[in-house]
Design a protein around this motif. Sequence first.
Motif, mmCIF file in Angstrom:
data_model
loop_
_atom_site.group_PDB
_atom_site.id
_atom_site.type_symbol
_atom_site.label_atom_id
_atom_site.label_comp_id
_atom_site.label_asym_id
_atom_site.label_seq_id
_atom_site.Cartn_x
_atom_site.Cartn_y
_atom_site.Cartn_z
ATOM 1 N N THR A 122 -4.264 -9.029 1.745
ATOM 2 C CA THR A 122 -5.779 -8.720 2.085
ATOM 3 C C THR A 122 -6.685 -8.735 0.856
ATOM 4 O O THR A 122 -7.972 -9.432 0.838
ATOM 5 N N ILE A 123 -6.381 -8.250 -0.181
ATOM 6 C CA ILE A 123 -7.106 -8.559 -1.396
ATOM 7 C C ILE A 123 -7.478 -9.792 -1.778
ATOM 8 O O ILE A 123 -8.697 -10.283 -1.984
ATOM 9 N N ASN A 124 -6.343 -10.679 -1.826
ATOM 10 C CA ASN A 124 -6.355 -11.995 -1.997
ATOM 11 C C ASN A 124 -7.465 -12.933 -1.214
ATOM 12 O O ASN A 124 -8.502 -13.542 -1.369
ATOM 13 N N GLY A 159 -6.704 3.937 3.650
ATOM 14 C CA GLY A 159 -5.938 2.689 3.209
ATOM 15 C C GLY A 159 -4.593 2.354 3.658
ATOM 16 O O GLY A 159 -4.236 1.054 3.676
ATOM 17 N N SER A 160 -3.984 3.354 4.369
ATOM 18 C CA SER A 160 -2.627 3.098 5.096
ATOM 19 C C SER A 160 -2.815 3.135 6.478
ATOM 20 O O SER A 160 -1.988 3.320 7.196
ATOM 21 N N VAL A 188 -7.089 -2.475 6.701
ATOM 22 C CA VAL A 188 -7.671 -3.055 5.474
ATOM 23 C C VAL A 188 -7.623 -4.598 5.903
ATOM 24 O O VAL A 188 -8.727 -5.472 5.583
ATOM 25 N N PHE A 189 -6.637 -5.085 6.553
ATOM 26 C CA PHE A 189 -6.500 -6.613 7.058
ATOM 27 C C PHE A 189 -7.503 -6.758 8.200
ATOM 28 O O PHE A 189 -8.140 -7.869 7.993
ATOM 29 N N MET A 225 -12.881 -1.634 -3.663
ATOM 30 C CA MET A 225 -12.919 -0.437 -2.558
ATOM 31 C C MET A 225 -11.696 -0.574 -1.817
ATOM 32 O O MET A 225 -10.921 0.590 -1.833
ATOM 33 N N VAL A 226 -11.346 -1.717 -1.162
ATOM 34 C CA VAL A 226 -10.012 -1.720 -0.510
ATOM 35 C C VAL A 226 -8.954 -1.417 -1.285
ATOM 36 O O VAL A 226 -7.877 -0.898 -1.039
ATOM 37 N N TYR A 227 -8.958 -2.045 -2.503
ATOM 38 C CA TYR A 227 -7.842 -1.865 -3.660
ATOM 39 C C TYR A 227 -7.648 -0.291 -3.890
ATOM 40 O O TYR A 227 -6.362 0.108 -3.821
ATOM 41 N N MET A 228 -8.746 0.354 -4.143
ATOM 42 C CA MET A 228 -8.400 1.768 -4.398
ATOM 43 C C MET A 228 -8.013 2.410 -3.217
ATOM 44 O O MET A 228 -7.542 3.478 -3.403
ATOM 45 N N ALA A 229 -8.390 2.135 -2.195
ATOM 46 C CA ALA A 229 -8.074 2.866 -0.860
ATOM 47 C C ALA A 229 -6.741 2.528 -0.586
ATOM 48 O O ALA A 229 -5.866 3.477 -0.070
ATOM 49 N N ARG A 230 -5.959 1.453 -0.869
ATOM 50 C CA ARG A 230 -4.670 1.032 -0.971
ATOM 51 C C ARG A 230 -3.642 1.841 -1.900
ATOM 52 O O ARG A 230 -2.743 2.319 -1.476
ATOM 53 N N LEU A 231 -4.061 1.926 -3.284
ATOM 54 C CA LEU A 231 -3.195 1.989 -4.173
ATOM 55 C C LEU A 231 -3.731 3.362 -4.899
ATOM 56 O O LEU A 231 -2.846 3.769 -5.741
ATOM 57 N N ASN A 232 -4.763 4.023 -4.456
ATOM 58 C CA ASN A 232 -5.050 5.226 -4.878
ATOM 59 C C ASN A 232 -5.404 5.452 -6.396
ATOM 60 O O ASN A 232 -5.136 6.619 -6.842
ATOM 61 N N ILE A 233 -5.697 4.262 -6.850
ATOM 62 C CA ILE A 233 -6.149 4.266 -8.431
ATOM 63 C C ILE A 233 -7.056 3.273 -8.737
ATOM 64 O O ILE A 233 -7.451 2.227 -7.924
ATOM 65 N N ALA A 234 -7.740 3.427 -9.811
ATOM 66 C CA ALA A 234 -8.749 2.548 -10.458
ATOM 67 C C ALA A 234 -8.394 2.290 -11.744
ATOM 68 O O ALA A 234 -8.576 3.295 -12.733
#
Length: 335
Positions: A62-64, A174-175, A184-185, A245-254
């Motif tokens: 997704t992110i890539n 995110g999950s 997210v995909f 935003m998608v990255y943060m929703a997936r991994l819960n960190i920034a």
Amino acid sequence: MQLDEQVPSAPATAVAPAVSMKLLLRDAGIGIALVLLILFFALTTDHFLSPNNISNILTQITINLILAIGMTFVILIGGIDLSVGSMLAFCAVVGGSVLTIPDLSVFQAVSLATVAAVGTGALCGFLNGWISAFWGLPSFIVTLGMLNIARGAALQVTDARTIYSFPPSFNAFGSQMIYGVPVVFLIALALVAIAWFVLSKTVFGRLLYGIGNNEEAVRLAGHSLMTYKIAAFTIAGVLVGIAAMVYMARLNIASPIIGIGFELNAIAAVIIGGTSLSGGRGSVIGTLLGACIIGVLANGLILFGLSDFMRQLITGVVIILAVIIDKYRERITAA
């Protein structure tokens, strides 16, 4: 022989199969390569086609994929953006800082964070395009500078600390799954559809192709090259903000150190997908397939038990082969 007598041409029926095969290799080669890669890993590993593994692959892509969509716009005009990985970190820490503001409702926090992250990405992308177009500088150099600026800004804003403790409902998003497909995909697929429409069905999109093919002709036709170049880089920046935003929703960190090397993966997805590095040729559908190939390859190599070093080595070989194949595609197109 009469002077006006012409040499007979080859029958159309004889030429048609050869032309069809060239078109198939040119336009469908990436899809065929993806199918063969999936079949290979499905036959040689035990759990490749399991629902959980397929879901993992789609999530990892997704992110890539989102970054690569924006990179497609930039490469189509003959540019390059080396700053998207650092911009991802900068957008994430800006958005994450807003998400953790106390006394905001979840809706307010997510809405403002999205505006902040996307706005930060758009501003960085605008600066990349404006500096490159106004001074006629190679985008390679300009975005290399932005790579360091955005990374430094991310570290400065957070004092090199990781931001976490986001709203639980944001983390849960995110999950989320819909019929086994990560939400997210599906967001990334929606962005692919929008980008495809813009590039193939609008005047703006056709002019981006025109700039990549012959920017002087576009200029002589009365169009502002600066406007379109800035727009391409700004779109790439907007997509970086969405990816953050998608990255943060997936991994819960920034974190200010995320995104290192992400620009190379995005460029690889675009190149493997058939977009020419010289610009003017390619498609976002090809980028989707290129991102899928990278994701499938990485997952399959993990199932084989290969080390991270070997996975990097093999991925690098695949990228070089994609560039070589791209040269043959150019010859087929010219023919």
